[in-house]
Design a protein around this motif. Sequence first.
Motif, short mmCIF file in Angstrom:
data_model
loop_
_atom_site.label_atom_id
_atom_site.label_comp_id
_atom_site.label_asym_id
_atom_site.label_seq_id
_atom_site.Cartn_x
_atom_site.Cartn_y
_atom_site.Cartn_z
N ALA A 75 0.84 -1.19 0.00
CA ALA A 75 0.00 0.00 0.00
C ALA A 75 0.88 1.24 0.00
CB ALA A 75 -0.91 -0.01 1.22
N GLY A 76 0.42 2.28 -0.68
CA GLY A 76 1.18 3.51 -0.78
C GLY A 76 2.02 3.59 -2.03
N THR A 77 2.07 2.50 -2.79
CA THR A 77 2.84 2.48 -4.04
C THR A 77 2.08 3.21 -5.14
OG1 THR A 77 3.84 0.35 -3.47
CG2 THR A 77 3.85 0.98 -5.79
N ARG A 78 2.78 4.02 -5.90
CA ARG A 78 2.17 4.76 -7.00
C ARG A 78 2.31 3.95 -8.29
NH1 ARG A 78 4.98 10.57 -6.72
NH2 ARG A 78 6.72 9.18 -7.27
N LEU A 124 -2.18 6.02 -6.54
CA LEU A 124 -1.91 5.04 -5.50
C LEU A 124 -2.58 3.72 -5.84
CD1 LEU A 124 -2.32 7.14 -2.22
CD2 LEU A 124 -0.19 6.33 -3.26
N GLU A 136 -3.98 1.68 -4.02
CA GLU A 136 -5.26 1.52 -3.33
C GLU A 136 -6.43 2.05 -4.15
OE1 GLU A 136 -2.49 3.03 0.03
OE2 GLU A 136 -2.36 2.70 -2.14
N GLU A 153 -4.17 -7.62 4.09
CA GLU A 153 -3.29 -7.16 5.15
C GLU A 153 -2.62 -8.37 5.80
OE1 GLU A 153 -3.22 -4.46 9.24
OE2 GLU A 153 -5.13 -4.86 8.22
N LYS A 172 12.38 -3.64 0.63
CA LYS A 172 12.41 -2.22 0.27
C LYS A 172 13.51 -1.98 -0.76
CE LYS A 172 11.91 1.14 3.29
NZ LYS A 172 12.20 2.11 4.40
N ARG A 187 10.77 6.53 -6.21
CA ARG A 187 10.67 6.64 -4.76
C ARG A 187 10.94 5.26 -4.17
NH1 ARG A 187 5.35 9.24 -2.39
NH2 ARG A 187 4.54 7.23 -3.10
N GLN A 199 8.20 -0.80 -1.93
CA GLN A 199 8.12 -2.03 -1.14
C GLN A 199 7.35 -3.09 -1.91
OE1 GLN A 199 6.59 -0.95 2.80
NE2 GLN A 199 8.68 -0.96 3.56
N GLU A 202 6.15 2.94 -8.95
CA GLU A 202 7.17 3.97 -8.69
C GLU A 202 8.18 4.02 -9.85
OE1 GLU A 202 6.51 5.95 -6.51
OE2 GLU A 202 5.38 4.94 -4.93
#
Length: 349
Positions: free
Chosen positions: A6-9, A18, A20, A48, A64, A77, A80, A130
């Motif tokens: 999560a949070g990956t573009r 994102l 999500e 999750e 990472k 960026r 993960q 990313e």
Amino acid sequence: MRCVAAGTRIRTPSGAVLVEAVRDSAEIVILRNGVQVVESVKWVGHREVDIKRHARPEQAAPVKIRAGAIAEGQPSRDLQLSPEHAIFIDGALIQARSLVNGGSITQERGTDSVTYYHIELDMHGAFFAEDLAVESYLDNGDRSFFETEDGPLMLHPQIASRAEFDVRKTGVTFAPFLTEPEAVEPTWRRLSERSKQLGYVAPGLVTTNEADLHIVADGRILRPTADGDRRFVFVLPAGVASATLVSRFAIPLDLAAYADDARRIGIAVSSISIGSRSQDVVIPFDFPTDANGWHEAETLGSSAWRWTDGSAELPLGDVDGTAVVTVVCRGSDQYPVYDDRARPLQKVA
């Protein structure tokens, strides 16, 4: 399981979004036959994962990849990925876990939890996470891992699949899928050198050659009464119902990531003999058993052995009274020293 965190573009025709926010049928930018094209997403899944409570955090904790670790702007960026997720590099697919170098690419085993996402296309291909090309979802019979899949949900998800069941090894991927150490090592070394050039310092590991071999019998720790020439002798009290052969373990990936071996390996057992009043039994290395903690038997020439995972059930059978257990091993290897979350202790390089 191959996923992005999560949070990956994700690259789309209208810019980075994102993961999500990506939905079924959404359009994203794909690398297809070396050309960037736009395709529709077939399916998105997510789950999750509780890393802190996971029995094997090294199988689930995210890898990472630091910004610029692969090439300038790749990734743009920090990124993960799940350990088995492959990136498209040097014309091939290589799993993230096989590229860990302790500097620009690390595994974050101290993570408490992570939400993983995966994107499926009509055909296996690469999308941009990313700004780094990574593989799309390829059905490995594990859709029940994801919360968005109709049907029963896998209660205790396992990230790492058994190698023999990895469909990527059958040649159905859009690019060669590399796992052999001799094929992966050149890329690993190139990225490790780049990591140094970027200023990352890869600390060494704290290791020991002491296996700390002992038996836990009905919760009681038994040390060998004699050992030598790789033979360890234990005395089991009468009435023992279960016994486990316990030792330190090593995760080969921590010693050489490109080796593509994520097993926990404890000691290599050549034979076990158990003597009691009722019988003396020699148990060969390849004994058939449903006992936990044993890897498949291995051979090399006339030598044969079987690795434990550091905690292997002993096949006691019908033991009458006090028993003498003799374990013959091939010898000790170097064992990284781990903390209680299977993170290798490190020393300054």
